[in-house]
Motif scaffolding. Structure first.
Motif, PDB file in Angstrom:
ATOM      1  N   TYR A  42      -2.738  -9.249   0.849  1.00  0.00           N
ATOM      2  CA  TYR A  42      -2.567  -7.791   0.818  1.00  0.00           C
ATOM      3  C   TYR A  42      -2.391  -7.226  -0.589  1.00  0.00           C
ATOM      4  O   TYR A  42      -2.247  -6.030  -0.767  1.00  0.00           O
ATOM      5  N   ASP A  45      -5.718  -4.215  -2.655  1.00  0.00           N
ATOM      6  CA  ASP A  45      -6.311  -2.900  -2.412  1.00  0.00           C
ATOM      7  C   ASP A  45      -7.036  -2.532  -3.712  1.00  0.00           C
ATOM      8  O   ASP A  45      -7.164  -3.373  -4.614  1.00  0.00           O
ATOM      9  N   ARG A  47      -6.264  -0.685  -6.332  1.00  0.00           N
ATOM     10  CA  ARG A  47      -5.462  -0.819  -7.554  1.00  0.00           C
ATOM     11  C   ARG A  47      -5.145  -2.294  -7.816  1.00  0.00           C
ATOM     12  O   ARG A  47      -5.203  -2.768  -8.949  1.00  0.00           O
ATOM     13  N   ASN A 228       2.704  -3.907  -6.642  1.00  0.00           N
ATOM     14  CA  ASN A 228       1.707  -3.014  -6.041  1.00  0.00           C
ATOM     15  C   ASN A 228       1.649  -3.134  -4.517  1.00  0.00           C
ATOM     16  O   ASN A 228       1.316  -2.179  -3.828  1.00  0.00           O
ATOM     17  N   VAL A 229       2.020  -4.313  -4.003  1.00  0.00           N
ATOM     18  CA  VAL A 229       1.941  -4.482  -2.550  1.00  0.00           C
ATOM     19  C   VAL A 229       2.971  -3.569  -1.848  1.00  0.00           C
ATOM     20  O   VAL A 229       2.723  -3.078  -0.745  1.00  0.00           O
ATOM     21  N   ARG A 231       3.845  -0.593  -3.050  1.00  0.00           N
ATOM     22  CA  ARG A 231       3.187   0.714  -3.143  1.00  0.00           C
ATOM     23  C   ARG A 231       2.189   0.881  -1.994  1.00  0.00           C
ATOM     24  O   ARG A 231       2.084   1.933  -1.380  1.00  0.00           O
ATOM     25  N   ARG A 232       1.470  -0.213  -1.712  1.00  0.00           N
ATOM     26  CA  ARG A 232       0.488  -0.169  -0.624  1.00  0.00           C
ATOM     27  C   ARG A 232       1.174   0.067   0.732  1.00  0.00           C
ATOM     28  O   ARG A 232       0.690   0.840   1.553  1.00  0.00           O
ATOM     29  N   ARG A 235       2.148   3.645   1.045  1.00  0.00           N
ATOM     30  CA  ARG A 235       1.032   4.543   1.321  1.00  0.00           C
ATOM     31  C   ARG A 235       0.486   4.347   2.738  1.00  0.00           C
ATOM     32  O   ARG A 235       0.299   5.295   3.476  1.00  0.00           O
ATOM     33  N   GLU A 236       0.242   3.089   3.100  1.00  0.00           N
ATOM     34  CA  GLU A 236      -0.481   2.847   4.352  1.00  0.00           C
ATOM     35  C   GLU A 236       0.427   2.816   5.573  1.00  0.00           C
ATOM     36  O   GLU A 236      -0.043   3.006   6.688  1.00  0.00           O
TER      37      GLU A 236
END
Ligand code: AVI
Length: 331
Positions: A42, A45, A47, A228-229, A231-232, A235-236
């Protein structure tokens, strides 16, 4: 001649779960267990993929340059080992094809008859690659496949009579644990015919003083990649992770033989994941495991080959013996 085919969506093989459903399921499962974890797949994405490109350009991240050196030095030997009968050059997780370029050049120089079959779950990455190759090699037949590796291999095994030469480069195999690696290699073997080939990139065991900076670089790109994961998930899955309240932690586990990546909680905190309808509590310095990057010895690599039904035909190394591309023949 370039084409992109969808194996997941064209009715050949139905996916078990839609990608968003699988993501939601894995995050729920991973963050509600005693030892929290998020699968490393994961990270990627848009980014995350860009950050990984930056990682590959870092001085400390030796893996990419070592494998490039191996292919540069040995592309002609690999072409000779493949031989002259026509084949599909099938690349699992094709990325930007930067290294494969070296191999394609050598194969064309030797006038081999082959079609290049890159497989990737990301359609945009695959389109970019096939278009680039079409410009650079107008006579090369390219058949991109949007699918996960096994759907692609299974589908492909049912097509035509050409031999398959499977590329699985970049130490992608290192992100699987040992059980997954065994299952993956057995499944790969089951989808090949005797004398088909696989060229697999393994990162080798080495001094932790070299390993640690490769996964905890001085510019902090790997830390951003890891964070970043979260952040993902924000968002998701409508979550409220505060990225400043977690930090990247990397360690070498010598018995396991893996670099291990974690995100550690700076303090006691509770995170809400709206789309899952759950709250996740963290204690100070509690960890989320996010990635393994397994490292091997040449002996372990030969052992894996034999166990999965392959003969380890050739071992290619860079000058420092940091990395190995191992050429296996299905028996
Ligand atoms: C994609 N994979 C082989 C990389 C690795 O080395 O395990 C991902 C990575 N993680 C941190 N840096 C790079």
């Amino acid at each position: 001649v370039a084409a992109v085919l969808h194996i997941l969506t064209d009715g050949h093989v139905a996916p078990v779960l839609a990608p968003e459903e699988e993501f939601a399921r894995d995050i729920r499962e991973g963050l509600t267990r005693t030892h929290k974890r998020i699968p490393s797949k994961y990270f990627y994405d848009e980014r995350g993929s860009r950050l990984f490109q930056q990682i590959m350009a870092l001085d400390e991240y030796y893996l990419t340059r070592c494998e490039y050196e191996i292919l540069k030095t040995h592309a002609a030997d690999i072409s000779a080992a493949i031989g002259s009968a026509p084949f599909n050059l099938m690349e699992l997780g094709a990325g930007d094809g930067y290294k494969t370029d070296l191999l394609i050049r050598a194969l064309q120089k030797d006038k081999r008859t082959f079609r290049y079959v890159p497989v990737d779950i990301s359609e945009s990455a695959l389109r970019e690659l096939t278009e680039k190759l079409e410009r650079e090699y107008p006579r090369l037949e390219v058949q991109g496949i949007v699918a996960d590796y096994f759907h692609a291999l299974r589908w492909h095994a049912e097509q035509g009579a050409w031999r398959n030469v499977v590329l699985f480069l970049g130490s992608s195999i290192g992100n699987m644990n040992q059980t997954e690696t065994r299952l993956f290699l057995k499944a790969l073997r089951a989808r090949l015919k005797p004398n088909d080939l696989a060229l697999i990139g393994f990162d080798l065991k080495k001094d932790p003083a070299i390993l640690l900076p490769a996964y905890s670089d001085s510019k902090g790109i790997t830390a951003q990649f890891n964070l970043n994961v979260l952040r993902r998930i924000n968002r998701e899955l409508e979550a409220d992770f505060d990225l400043n309240q977690f930090f990247h932690y990397e360690t070498w586990a010598p018995v396991r033989g893996a670099m291990e990546s974690y995100l550690l909680s700076r303090r006691a905190q509770t995170v809400t994941i709206g789309a899952l309808g759950i709250q996740v509590a963290f204690e100070p310095y509690e960890a989320i495991h996010t990635e393994y990057s397994f490292k091997y010895t040449p002996g372990e690599i030969r052992h894996y080959a034999a166990e999965a039904g392959f003969a380890a035909a050739h071992e290619y190394f860079d000058t420092r013996h940091y990395f190995e591309d191992s050429l296996w023949r299905a028996i």
